[in-house]
Design a protein around this motif. Structure first.
Motif, mmCIF file in Angstrom:
data_model
loop_
_atom_site.group_PDB
_atom_site.id
_atom_site.type_symbol
_atom_site.label_atom_id
_atom_site.label_comp_id
_atom_site.label_asym_id
_atom_site.label_seq_id
_atom_site.Cartn_x
_atom_site.Cartn_y
_atom_site.Cartn_z
ATOM 1 N N THR A 2 -14.533 12.244 -18.845
ATOM 2 C CA THR A 2 -13.198 12.557 -19.352
ATOM 3 C C THR A 2 -12.265 11.364 -19.166
ATOM 4 O O THR A 2 -12.544 10.440 -18.382
ATOM 5 C CB THR A 2 -12.585 13.770 -18.616
ATOM 6 N N LYS A 3 -11.142 11.420 -19.864
ATOM 7 C CA LYS A 3 -10.145 10.354 -19.729
ATOM 8 C C LYS A 3 -9.690 10.233 -18.274
ATOM 9 O O LYS A 3 -9.584 9.134 -17.734
ATOM 10 C CB LYS A 3 -8.953 10.644 -20.644
ATOM 11 N N ARG A 4 -9.443 11.365 -17.637
ATOM 12 C CA ARG A 4 -8.968 11.356 -16.249
ATOM 13 C C ARG A 4 -10.035 10.800 -15.313
ATOM 14 O O ARG A 4 -9.730 10.048 -14.392
ATOM 15 C CB ARG A 4 -8.555 12.768 -15.838
ATOM 16 N N GLU A 5 -11.292 11.164 -15.548
ATOM 17 C CA GLU A 5 -12.371 10.629 -14.716
ATOM 18 C C GLU A 5 -12.471 9.121 -14.871
ATOM 19 O O GLU A 5 -12.700 8.413 -13.883
ATOM 20 C CB GLU A 5 -13.697 11.309 -15.070
ATOM 21 N N LEU A 6 -12.249 8.617 -16.068
ATOM 22 C CA LEU A 6 -12.258 7.161 -16.265
ATOM 23 C C LEU A 6 -11.094 6.506 -15.530
ATOM 24 O O LEU A 6 -11.240 5.408 -14.980
ATOM 25 C CB LEU A 6 -12.222 6.818 -17.752
ATOM 26 N N GLU A 7 -9.950 7.177 -15.502
ATOM 27 C CA GLU A 7 -8.805 6.660 -14.749
ATOM 28 C C GLU A 7 -9.133 6.608 -13.262
ATOM 29 O O GLU A 7 -8.838 5.613 -12.583
ATOM 30 C CB GLU A 7 -7.569 7.528 -14.986
ATOM 31 N N VAL A 8 -9.732 7.670 -12.761
ATOM 32 C CA VAL A 8 -10.119 7.716 -11.346
ATOM 33 C C VAL A 8 -11.156 6.642 -11.061
ATOM 34 O O VAL A 8 -11.080 5.931 -10.054
ATOM 35 C CB VAL A 8 -10.639 9.124 -10.957
ATOM 36 N N LEU A 9 -12.108 6.488 -11.944
ATOM 37 C CA LEU A 9 -13.158 5.474 -11.778
ATOM 38 C C LEU A 9 -12.558 4.073 -11.681
ATOM 39 O O LEU A 9 -12.962 3.268 -10.834
ATOM 40 C CB LEU A 9 -14.136 5.569 -12.941
ATOM 41 N N ALA A 10 -11.580 3.786 -12.508
ATOM 42 C CA ALA A 10 -10.914 2.476 -12.456
ATOM 43 C C ALA A 10 -10.222 2.269 -11.110
ATOM 44 O O ALA A 10 -10.208 1.153 -10.572
ATOM 45 C CB ALA A 10 -9.910 2.354 -13.598
ATOM 46 N N LEU A 11 -9.677 3.337 -10.549
ATOM 47 C CA LEU A 11 -9.024 3.231 -9.243
ATOM 48 C C LEU A 11 -10.051 3.141 -8.119
ATOM 49 O O LEU A 11 -9.810 2.485 -7.098
ATOM 50 C CB LEU A 11 -8.056 4.394 -9.036
ATOM 51 N N LEU A 12 -11.206 3.777 -8.308
ATOM 52 C CA LEU A 12 -12.294 3.613 -7.339
ATOM 53 C C LEU A 12 -12.728 2.146 -7.304
ATOM 54 O O LEU A 12 -13.055 1.611 -6.247
ATOM 55 C CB LEU A 12 -13.490 4.497 -7.702
ATOM 56 N N LYS A 19 -6.387 9.709 -1.351
ATOM 57 C CA LYS A 19 -4.948 9.885 -1.184
ATOM 58 C C LYS A 19 -4.171 8.879 -2.050
ATOM 59 O O LYS A 19 -3.181 9.243 -2.695
ATOM 60 C CB LYS A 19 -4.581 9.715 0.294
ATOM 61 N N GLU A 20 -4.630 7.644 -2.078
ATOM 62 C CA GLU A 20 -3.972 6.618 -2.889
ATOM 63 C C GLU A 20 -4.148 6.896 -4.386
ATOM 64 O O GLU A 20 -3.218 6.719 -5.179
ATOM 65 C CB GLU A 20 -4.521 5.237 -2.542
ATOM 66 N N ILE A 21 -5.347 7.329 -4.772
ATOM 67 C CA ILE A 21 -5.605 7.684 -6.168
ATOM 68 C C ILE A 21 -4.692 8.832 -6.582
ATOM 69 O O ILE A 21 -4.071 8.794 -7.651
ATOM 70 C CB ILE A 21 -7.087 8.057 -6.371
ATOM 71 N N ALA A 22 -4.593 9.833 -5.729
ATOM 72 C CA ALA A 22 -3.742 10.992 -6.012
ATOM 73 C C ALA A 22 -2.285 10.569 -6.220
ATOM 74 O O ALA A 22 -1.628 11.031 -7.162
ATOM 75 C CB ALA A 22 -3.852 11.998 -4.882
ATOM 76 N N ALA A 23 -1.806 9.695 -5.381
ATOM 77 C CA ALA A 23 -0.419 9.243 -5.500
ATOM 78 C C ALA A 23 -0.198 8.488 -6.813
ATOM 79 O O ALA A 23 0.820 8.688 -7.482
ATOM 80 C CB ALA A 23 -0.060 8.351 -4.314
ATOM 81 N N ARG A 24 -1.143 7.655 -7.191
ATOM 82 C CA ARG A 24 -1.015 6.885 -8.442
ATOM 83 C C ARG A 24 -1.054 7.780 -9.674
ATOM 84 O O ARG A 24 -0.401 7.491 -10.670
ATOM 85 C CB ARG A 24 -2.128 5.852 -8.550
ATOM 86 N N PHE A 26 -0.388 11.127 -9.664
ATOM 87 C CA PHE A 26 0.475 12.299 -9.490
ATOM 88 C C PHE A 26 -0.330 13.602 -9.488
ATOM 89 O O PHE A 26 0.004 14.571 -10.177
ATOM 90 C CB PHE A 26 1.572 12.338 -10.569
ATOM 91 N N ILE A 27 -1.412 13.587 -8.706
ATOM 92 C CA ILE A 27 -2.253 14.772 -8.528
ATOM 93 C C ILE A 27 -2.465 14.988 -7.029
ATOM 94 O O ILE A 27 -2.150 14.112 -6.227
ATOM 95 C CB ILE A 27 -3.619 14.627 -9.248
ATOM 96 N N ALA A 28 -2.997 16.130 -6.671
ATOM 97 C CA ALA A 28 -3.281 16.419 -5.263
ATOM 98 C C ALA A 28 -4.503 15.629 -4.808
ATOM 99 O O ALA A 28 -5.415 15.378 -5.614
ATOM 100 C CB ALA A 28 -3.540 17.907 -5.080
ATOM 101 N N PRO A 29 -4.553 15.230 -3.538
ATOM 102 C CA PRO A 29 -5.736 14.524 -3.033
ATOM 103 C C PRO A 29 -7.031 15.299 -3.257
ATOM 104 O O PRO A 29 -8.070 14.713 -3.564
ATOM 105 C CB PRO A 29 -5.436 14.349 -1.543
ATOM 106 N N HIS A 30 -6.972 16.617 -3.128
ATOM 107 C CA HIS A 30 -8.166 17.435 -3.358
ATOM 108 C C HIS A 30 -8.642 17.309 -4.810
ATOM 109 O O HIS A 30 -9.841 17.243 -5.076
ATOM 110 C CB HIS A 30 -7.893 18.894 -3.010
ATOM 111 N N THR A 31 -7.704 17.241 -5.733
ATOM 112 C CA THR A 31 -8.050 17.073 -7.147
ATOM 113 C C THR A 31 -8.702 15.712 -7.369
ATOM 114 O O THR A 31 -9.686 15.599 -8.118
ATOM 115 C CB THR A 31 -6.803 17.225 -8.028
ATOM 116 N N ALA A 32 -8.198 14.687 -6.717
ATOM 117 C CA ALA A 32 -8.803 13.352 -6.815
ATOM 118 C C ALA A 32 -10.235 13.397 -6.295
ATOM 119 O O ALA A 32 -11.144 12.800 -6.886
ATOM 120 C CB ALA A 32 -7.972 12.334 -6.038
ATOM 121 N N LYS A 33 -10.437 14.120 -5.201
ATOM 122 C CA LYS A 33 -11.778 14.247 -4.630
ATOM 123 C C LYS A 33 -12.713 14.958 -5.600
ATOM 124 O O LYS A 33 -13.870 14.551 -5.777
ATOM 125 C CB LYS A 33 -11.719 15.004 -3.306
#
Length: 64
Positions: A2-12, A19-24, A26-33
């Motif tokens: 998904t688009k969001r997973e690609l965004e998370v992947l880029a931050l990984l 926690k840092e991914i979540a802040a960038r 604007f989602i909960a840390p659990h959602t980032a996990k």
């Protein structure tokens, strides 16, 4: 992926924590996990470094 997973992947790739991914994003840390776990499943890996390496080999991340 998904688009969001690609965004998370880029931050990984930048070695950010959930926690840092979540802040960038604007989602909960659990959602980032959860996004991270879905990425692992889709790429069939178990670690962040492996996820980034496999994504790079598949051309999922923008070139540096």
């Amino acid at each position: 992926m998904t688009k969001r997973e690609l965004e998370v992947l880029a931050l990984l790739e930048q070695r950010l924590s959930n926690k840092e991914i979540a802040a960038r994003l604007f989602i909960a840390p659990h959602t980032a996990k959860l996004h991270t776990l879905h990425i692992y499943q889709k790429l069939q890996v178990n670690t962040r470094r492996d996820a980034v390496a496999k994504a790079e080999s598949l051309g999922l991340l923008a070139s540096r």
